[in-house]
Design a protein around this motif. Structure first.
Motif, short mmCIF file in Angstrom:
data_model
loop_
_atom_site.label_atom_id
_atom_site.label_comp_id
_atom_site.label_asym_id
_atom_site.label_seq_id
_atom_site.Cartn_x
_atom_site.Cartn_y
_atom_site.Cartn_z
N ALA A 130 0.72 -1.21 -0.02
CA ALA A 130 -0.03 -0.26 0.03
C ALA A 130 0.85 1.23 0.05
N GLN A 131 2.08 1.15 0.77
CA GLN A 131 3.08 2.27 0.73
C GLN A 131 3.44 2.71 -0.64
N TYR A 132 3.44 1.60 -1.69
CA TYR A 132 4.09 2.04 -2.82
C TYR A 132 2.99 2.72 -3.47
N GLN A 133 1.79 2.57 -3.24
CA GLN A 133 0.79 3.38 -3.84
C GLN A 133 0.78 4.94 -3.62
N GLN A 134 1.23 5.03 -2.28
CA GLN A 134 1.29 6.46 -1.76
C GLN A 134 2.74 7.15 -2.69
N TRP A 135 3.67 6.47 -2.59
CA TRP A 135 5.10 6.68 -3.28
C TRP A 135 4.69 7.13 -4.95
N LYS A 136 3.88 6.43 -5.26
CA LYS A 136 3.36 6.50 -6.75
C LYS A 136 2.74 7.91 -6.62
N ALA A 137 1.58 8.19 -6.09
CA ALA A 137 0.88 9.24 -6.10
C ALA A 137 1.74 10.53 -6.03
N LEU A 138 2.83 10.44 -4.97
CA LEU A 138 3.53 11.52 -4.68
C LEU A 138 4.63 11.93 -5.96
N LEU A 139 4.97 10.87 -6.59
CA LEU A 139 6.49 11.17 -7.45
C LEU A 139 6.04 10.70 -9.04
N HIS A 140 5.16 9.68 -9.37
CA HIS A 140 5.20 9.21 -10.75
C HIS A 140 4.87 10.46 -11.85
N HIS A 141 3.99 11.30 -11.32
CA HIS A 141 3.55 12.32 -12.24
C HIS A 141 4.83 13.33 -12.74
N PHE A 142 5.89 13.16 -11.94
CA PHE A 142 6.89 14.11 -12.49
C PHE A 142 7.84 13.59 -13.57
N TYR A 143 7.75 12.27 -13.98
CA TYR A 143 8.81 11.44 -14.81
C TYR A 143 8.06 11.41 -16.25
N ASP A 144 9.24 11.88 -17.23
CA ASP A 144 8.87 11.73 -18.70
C ASP A 144 10.35 11.60 -19.09
N PRO A 145 10.81 10.31 -19.63
CA PRO A 145 9.67 9.23 -19.82
C PRO A 145 9.91 8.45 -18.18
N PHE A 146 9.09 7.34 -18.24
CA PHE A 146 9.13 6.69 -17.07
C PHE A 146 10.60 6.21 -16.68
N PRO A 147 10.79 6.10 -15.31
CA PRO A 147 12.37 5.78 -15.05
C PRO A 147 12.65 4.39 -15.34
N THR A 148 13.96 4.05 -15.69
CA THR A 148 14.44 2.90 -15.68
C THR A 148 15.02 2.37 -14.54
N VAL A 149 15.01 1.11 -14.10
CA VAL A 149 15.16 0.78 -12.80
C VAL A 149 15.93 -0.43 -13.10
N GLU A 150 17.19 -0.73 -12.38
CA GLU A 150 18.10 -1.82 -12.44
C GLU A 150 18.58 -2.32 -10.95
N HIS A 151 18.95 -3.44 -10.98
CA HIS A 151 19.37 -4.08 -9.68
C HIS A 151 20.69 -4.55 -9.82
N TYR A 152 21.57 -4.39 -8.74
CA TYR A 152 23.14 -4.62 -8.85
C TYR A 152 23.60 -5.39 -7.44
N ALA A 153 24.39 -6.43 -7.54
CA ALA A 153 24.92 -7.14 -6.62
C ALA A 153 26.53 -6.69 -6.63
N HIS A 154 26.97 -6.68 -5.44
CA HIS A 154 28.12 -6.22 -4.89
C HIS A 154 29.17 -7.35 -5.53
N ILE A 155 30.20 -6.81 -6.34
CA ILE A 155 31.24 -7.96 -6.66
C ILE A 155 32.59 -7.74 -5.79
N ALA A 156 33.12 -6.55 -5.84
CA ALA A 156 34.31 -6.24 -5.20
C ALA A 156 34.37 -4.80 -4.49
N PRO A 157 35.20 -4.70 -3.61
CA PRO A 157 35.49 -3.26 -2.96
C PRO A 157 35.85 -2.26 -3.62
#
Length: 97
Positions: A70-97
């Motif tokens: 439900a918190q994500y719906q609040q996040w969307k309501a606050l922020l998603h109308h600012f974006y153009d285009p919609f954000p690209t999201v990627e996830h990374y795993a730590h490999i080396a210091p």
């Protein structure tokens, strides 16, 4: 630990409003299970471009826990109308210091 990197392109006339809204929205993400930390960076060459870095304990903490909450719906309501285009999201795993 997983690092989420979201590339946010904000409508140029709305950057100040976005930063205020993000100030409110960051409390939402910080309250989520599996959340470790976050930071928002603004690009010097393209001031309407931001990078949001969020550290999660697991990938699922973000993709299932946060995004299906439900918190994500609040996040969307606050922020998603600012974006153009919609954000690209990627996830990374730590490999080396």
């Amino acid at each position: 630990m997983i690092l989420e990197i979201a590339h946010l392109d904000v409508k140029p006339a709305l950057t100040a409003e976005f930063e205020v809204a993000f100030g409110q929205a960051q409390a939402i993400i910080a309250s989520m299970p599996g959340y470790i930390s976050h930071e928002l960076q603004r690009c010097l060459e393209r001031p309407q471009h931001y990078a949001l870095l969020v550290r999660w304990q697991t990938l699922e903490d973000h993709t299932k826990g946060f995004r299906s909450s439900a918190q994500y719906q609040q996040w969307k309501a606050l922020l998603h109308h600012f974006y153009d285009p919609f954000p690209t999201v990627e996830h990374y795993a730590h490999i080396a210091p």
